[in-house]
Design a protein around this motif. Structure first.
Motif, mmCIF file in Angstrom:
data_model
loop_
_atom_site.group_PDB
_atom_site.id
_atom_site.type_symbol
_atom_site.label_atom_id
_atom_site.label_comp_id
_atom_site.label_asym_id
_atom_site.label_seq_id
_atom_site.Cartn_x
_atom_site.Cartn_y
_atom_site.Cartn_z
ATOM 1 N N UNK A 1 0.826 -1.204 0.000
ATOM 2 C CA UNK A 1 0.000 0.000 0.000
ATOM 3 C C UNK A 1 0.866 1.262 0.000
ATOM 4 N N UNK A 2 1.922 1.247 0.795
ATOM 5 C CA UNK A 2 2.825 2.396 0.861
ATOM 6 C C UNK A 2 3.532 2.589 -0.476
ATOM 7 N N UNK A 3 4.067 1.498 -1.050
ATOM 8 C CA UNK A 3 4.770 1.590 -2.333
ATOM 9 C C UNK A 3 3.866 2.099 -3.444
ATOM 10 N N UNK A 4 2.578 1.756 -3.383
ATOM 11 C CA UNK A 4 1.620 2.175 -4.407
ATOM 12 C C UNK A 4 1.106 3.600 -4.168
ATOM 13 N N UNK A 5 1.485 4.195 -3.031
ATOM 14 C CA UNK A 5 1.025 5.545 -2.726
ATOM 15 C C UNK A 5 -0.393 5.608 -2.198
ATOM 16 N N UNK A 6 -0.960 4.455 -1.871
ATOM 17 C CA UNK A 6 -2.335 4.386 -1.362
ATOM 18 C C UNK A 6 -2.378 4.798 0.112
ATOM 19 N N UNK A 7 -1.359 4.394 0.846
ATOM 20 C CA UNK A 7 -1.306 4.658 2.273
ATOM 21 C C UNK A 7 0.013 5.333 2.609
ATOM 22 N N UNK A 8 -0.063 6.303 3.501
ATOM 23 C CA UNK A 8 1.146 6.914 4.007
ATOM 24 C C UNK A 8 1.691 6.031 5.124
ATOM 25 N N UNK A 9 2.990 6.019 5.292
ATOM 26 C CA UNK A 9 3.612 5.198 6.338
ATOM 27 C C UNK A 9 2.940 5.482 7.681
ATOM 28 N N UNK A 10 2.541 4.444 8.381
ATOM 29 C CA UNK A 10 1.972 4.587 9.714
ATOM 30 C C UNK A 10 0.497 4.902 9.763
ATOM 31 N N UNK A 11 -0.208 4.912 8.623
ATOM 32 C CA UNK A 11 -1.637 5.175 8.624
ATOM 33 C C UNK A 11 -2.464 3.910 8.815
ATOM 34 N N UNK A 12 -1.986 3.006 9.650
ATOM 35 C CA UNK A 12 -2.745 1.797 9.948
ATOM 36 C C UNK A 12 -2.481 1.425 11.401
ATOM 37 N N UNK A 13 -3.507 0.969 12.065
ATOM 38 C CA UNK A 13 -3.358 0.591 13.463
ATOM 39 C C UNK A 13 -4.391 -0.453 13.828
ATOM 40 N N UNK A 14 -4.012 -1.308 14.775
ATOM 41 C CA UNK A 14 -4.944 -2.242 15.373
ATOM 42 C C UNK A 14 -5.421 -1.665 16.698
ATOM 43 N N UNK A 15 -6.589 -2.052 17.106
ATOM 44 C CA UNK A 15 -7.152 -1.573 18.360
ATOM 45 C C UNK A 15 -7.209 -2.699 19.377
ATOM 46 N N UNK A 16 -7.125 -2.353 20.648
ATOM 47 C CA UNK A 16 -7.277 -3.344 21.705
ATOM 48 C C UNK A 16 -8.748 -3.757 21.765
ATOM 49 N N UNK A 17 -9.054 -4.878 22.421
ATOM 50 C CA UNK A 17 -10.456 -5.280 22.566
ATOM 51 C C UNK A 17 -11.281 -4.187 23.260
#
Length: 119
Positions: free
Chosen positions: A37-53
């Motif tokens: 996603x980053x290489x394709x320019x779709x997502x900027x580095x660090x624009x993804x996160x998981x959440x706790x329950x």
């Protein structure tokens, strides 16, 4: 077009009961997908996160000027969010195409929701 991509929670993610080896493999695959996603320019580095329950979360209810704090866990697991990305895509079709390439974010059946960002 900017979109928020929401990984929906499952009973396993809410119980935090995914076996470590399986979780490690899922995280590896998801990391590789994020790199694409980053290489394709779709997502900027660090624009993804998981959440706790949700058991570790809180909600604040509003009713006029009254505020009520509600401790997790929250019901209706399928309506909860377990993780998210912010993407920039040309249109919704491109967002759907990228989500279809995503590894399954959960050990069993799961869903990912795509919502355009207004503004």
């Amino acid at each position: 077009m900017r979109v928020m991509v929401l990984v929906k929670a499952t009973e396993d993610s809410e119980k935090n009961s995914i076996p470590k080896a399986q979780m490690d493999q899922m995280l590896k695959e998801m990391g590789e997908f994020n790199d694409e996603l980053v290489k394709a320019g779709i997502m900027k580095q660090g624009d993804c996160d998981g959440l706790t329950p949700s058991s570790k979360g809180k909600r604040v209810g509003f009713d006029g000027s009254s505020r009520t704090v509600i401790d997790g866990p929250f019901g209706d697991t399928g309506a909860l969010v377990a993780g998210f990305w912010f993407w920039t895509v040309k249109d919704m079709d491109e967002a759907v195409a990228w989500v279809k390439r995503c590894p399954n974010p959960m050990p069993g059946p799961s869903e990912i929701e795509i919502r355009p960002i207004d503004g």
